[in-house]
Design a protein around this motif. Structure first.
Motif, PDB file in Angstrom:
ATOM      1  N   UNK A  29       0.841  -1.201   0.000  1.00 52.16           N
ATOM      2  CA  UNK A  29       0.000   0.000   0.000  1.00 52.16           C
ATOM      3  C   UNK A  29       0.875   1.250   0.000  1.00 52.16           C
ATOM      4  N   UNK A  30       1.889   1.273   0.839  1.00 49.84           N
ATOM      5  CA  UNK A  30       2.766   2.450   0.912  1.00 49.84           C
ATOM      6  C   UNK A  30       3.484   2.671  -0.414  1.00 49.84           C
ATOM      7  N   UNK A  31       3.972   1.623  -1.027  1.00 48.11           N
ATOM      8  CA  UNK A  31       4.663   1.768  -2.316  1.00 48.11           C
ATOM      9  C   UNK A  31       3.724   2.332  -3.372  1.00 48.11           C
ATOM     10  N   UNK A  32       2.481   1.889  -3.380  1.00 51.75           N
ATOM     11  CA  UNK A  32       1.503   2.414  -4.336  1.00 51.75           C
ATOM     12  C   UNK A  32       1.289   3.907  -4.091  1.00 51.75           C
ATOM     13  N   UNK A  33       1.181   4.291  -2.829  1.00 54.56           N
ATOM     14  CA  UNK A  33       0.966   5.711  -2.516  1.00 54.56           C
ATOM     15  C   UNK A  33       2.196   6.552  -2.828  1.00 54.56           C
ATOM     16  N   UNK A  34       3.381   6.023  -2.609  1.00 58.15           N
ATOM     17  CA  UNK A  34       4.603   6.757  -2.961  1.00 58.15           C
ATOM     18  C   UNK A  34       4.645   6.971  -4.470  1.00 58.15           C
ATOM     19  N   UNK A  35       4.280   5.939  -5.226  1.00 54.48           N
ATOM     20  CA  UNK A  35       4.247   6.059  -6.695  1.00 54.48           C
ATOM     21  C   UNK A  35       3.221   7.093  -7.150  1.00 54.48           C
ATOM     22  N   UNK A  36       2.121   7.219  -6.415  1.00 59.35           N
ATOM     23  CA  UNK A  36       1.051   8.156  -6.799  1.00 59.35           C
ATOM     24  C   UNK A  36       1.462   9.611  -6.603  1.00 59.35           C
ATOM     25  N   UNK A  81      -5.892   9.211   0.282  1.00 60.29           N
ATOM     26  CA  UNK A  81      -4.734   8.763   1.058  1.00 60.29           C
ATOM     27  C   UNK A  81      -3.490   9.195   0.298  1.00 60.29           C
ATOM     28  N   UNK A  82      -2.548   9.761   1.015  1.00 64.94           N
ATOM     29  CA  UNK A  82      -1.295  10.190   0.396  1.00 64.94           C
ATOM     30  C   UNK A  82      -0.131   9.804   1.281  1.00 64.94           C
ATOM     31  N   UNK A  83       0.940   9.402   0.647  1.00 63.40           N
ATOM     32  CA  UNK A  83       2.143   9.057   1.393  1.00 63.40           C
ATOM     33  C   UNK A  83       2.826  10.336   1.848  1.00 63.40           C
TER      34      UNK A  83
END
Length: 114
Positions: A29-36, A81-83
């Motif tokens: 989940x965190x990796x997806x948000x970092x990519x976003x 949601x944002x990292x």
């Protein structure tokens, strides 16, 4: 060379963040948000990309928020949601590497001190 121990607060924060990252699903989940990027993703989009939905996704995001790695914000009907992890993850790396090879007679070839 004497090693200086990090302050207890730093240890507590680092332990909480590493614990939050100790789940494959939360790390995903965190990796997806970092990519976003800083705009983040709507919770539904995050669920679709991660393959994690419903209460399981809510649980994982809640733990990431508590660790200071993710933030949530309501925008109309959506929860975004944002990292906020960019600095936090860098801090975790620095936490581990600050004293790299400090007790060794041989310098670490993969790390230079800042």
């Amino acid at each position: 060379m004497e090693s200086k121990a990090p302050p207890p607060h730093d240890l507590t924060l680092a332990a909480a963040r590493f614990a939050a990252l100790g789940s494959e699903q939360r790390l995903h989940v965190l990796r997806i948000l970092v990519r976003a990027g800083p705009a983040g993703l709507a919770i539904g989009t995050l669920g679709g990309r991660s393959g994690i939905t419903g209460s399981t996704l809510t649980h994982h995001v809640k733990l990431l928020v508590a660790a200071g790695l993710v933030q949530q914000q309501r925008q109309g009907r959506s929860i975004i949601c944002a990292a906020v992890a960019h600095g936090a993850v860098h801090d975790l790396s620095r936490f581990l590497l600050t004293e790299c090879c400090a007790d060794s007679d041989v310098p670490c070839p993969d790390h230079t001190h800042d």
